[in-house]
Write a protein that holds these residues in place. Structure first.
Motif, PDB file in Angstrom:
ATOM      1  N   TYR A  55      14.538  66.865  74.423  1.00  0.00           N
ATOM      2  CA  TYR A  55      13.131  66.496  74.205  1.00  0.00           C
ATOM      3  C   TYR A  55      12.667  66.959  72.824  1.00  0.00           C
ATOM      4  O   TYR A  55      11.931  66.267  72.136  1.00  0.00           O
ATOM      5  CB  TYR A  55      12.288  67.104  75.326  1.00  0.00           C
ATOM      6  CG  TYR A  55      10.908  66.531  75.472  1.00  0.00           C
ATOM      7  CD1 TYR A  55      10.681  65.169  75.395  1.00  0.00           C
ATOM      8  CD2 TYR A  55       9.828  67.358  75.720  1.00  0.00           C
ATOM      9  CE1 TYR A  55       9.419  64.641  75.549  1.00  0.00           C
ATOM     10  CE2 TYR A  55       8.558  66.844  75.887  1.00  0.00           C
ATOM     11  CZ  TYR A  55       8.361  65.487  75.796  1.00  0.00           C
ATOM     12  OH  TYR A  55       7.113  64.978  75.949  1.00  0.00           O
ATOM     13  N   SER A  97       5.611  67.871  78.514  1.00  0.00           N
ATOM     14  CA  SER A  97       5.443  66.489  78.056  1.00  0.00           C
ATOM     15  C   SER A  97       4.448  66.448  76.908  1.00  0.00           C
ATOM     16  O   SER A  97       3.549  67.282  76.803  1.00  0.00           O
ATOM     17  CB  SER A  97       4.999  65.572  79.198  1.00  0.00           C
ATOM     18  OG  SER A  97       3.685  65.870  79.583  1.00  0.00           O
ATOM     19  N   THR A 122       3.808  58.570  76.981  1.00  0.00           N
ATOM     20  CA  THR A 122       4.203  59.869  77.495  1.00  0.00           C
ATOM     21  C   THR A 122       5.699  59.822  77.731  1.00  0.00           C
ATOM     22  O   THR A 122       6.212  58.847  78.245  1.00  0.00           O
ATOM     23  CB  THR A 122       3.483  60.175  78.826  1.00  0.00           C
ATOM     24  OG1 THR A 122       2.083  60.129  78.579  1.00  0.00           O
ATOM     25  CG2 THR A 122       3.861  61.545  79.346  1.00  0.00           C
ATOM     26  N   ASP A 124       9.126  61.520  79.480  1.00  0.00           N
ATOM     27  CA  ASP A 124       9.500  62.353  80.617  1.00  0.00           C
ATOM     28  C   ASP A 124      10.023  63.707  80.168  1.00  0.00           C
ATOM     29  O   ASP A 124      10.540  63.864  79.064  1.00  0.00           O
ATOM     30  CB  ASP A 124      10.576  61.667  81.457  1.00  0.00           C
ATOM     31  CG  ASP A 124      10.038  60.451  82.183  1.00  0.00           C
ATOM     32  OD1 ASP A 124       8.823  60.414  82.442  1.00  0.00           O
ATOM     33  OD2 ASP A 124      10.834  59.553  82.484  1.00  0.00           O
ATOM     34  N   VAL A 125       9.913  64.672  81.052  1.00  0.00           N
ATOM     35  CA  VAL A 125      10.339  66.035  80.782  1.00  0.00           C
ATOM     36  C   VAL A 125      11.858  66.108  80.675  1.00  0.00           C
ATOM     37  O   VAL A 125      12.564  65.644  81.549  1.00  0.00           O
ATOM     38  CB  VAL A 125       9.860  66.972  81.909  1.00  0.00           C
ATOM     39  CG1 VAL A 125      10.362  68.384  81.675  1.00  0.00           C
ATOM     40  CG2 VAL A 125       8.358  66.939  82.007  1.00  0.00           C
TER      41      VAL A 125
END
Length: 149
Positions: A55, A97, A122, A124-125
């Motif tokens: 991420y 997020s 957004t 996703d984690v």
């Protein structure tokens, strides 16, 4: 429950770094408006935000200084020792997020066509949900010497 949701602007350039074991990490300060005080003066808080792993690598490509974003995550506290041997404590947001709300210029631009094309998504984690990674950074993140995630 440890849950935080903030909207603000990225206050500094975002740089992707890696721990000794190769785990990706990004940190930056989020400028969050406090609103006006009783004298009509506006205040701003600068909240440290950390993003881990894939991420972090992905968001480092999209986050730019001045961009308005929403951050959801948790408050994390940690202690570390400076190069001078002083013990310090840090409080930061570990992001689960990030929502891209717009670019720096969008807030100043009244062109409705450009505002309608603003990126809003957004992701996703992809981070460690409990923050158990105890790696040490190859290079300390500014203001976060001895950083552990």
């Amino acid at each position: 429950m440890n849950s935080v949701n903030l909207i603000g602007r990225v206050a500094n350039d975002v740089e992707l770094k890696h721990t000794n074991s190769g785990v990706s990490v990004v940190s930056f300060n989020l400028a969050v408006s406090r609103g006006k005080d009783k004298n009509g003066n506006e205040g701003t808080d600068f909240i440290p935000v950390v993003i881990w792993r894939e991420y972090a690598a992905m968001m480092s490509k999209y986050l730019v200084k001045g961009q308005q974003i929403g951050v959801s995550g948790r408050i994390s506290t940690r202690t570390y020792e400076t190069q001078n041997g002083e013990k310090r404590k840090a409080v930061e947001i570990v992001a689960d997020s990030i929502t891209l709300l717009g670019k720096k210029d969008d807030a100043k631009n009244n062109d409705t066509d450009k505002q309608q094309n603003t990126v809003s998504s957004t992701v996703d984690v992809l981070v460690d949900p409990v923050g158990t990674d105890a790696d040490t950074l190859v290079e300390p993140i500014p203001d976060f010497a001895g950083f552990e995630g």
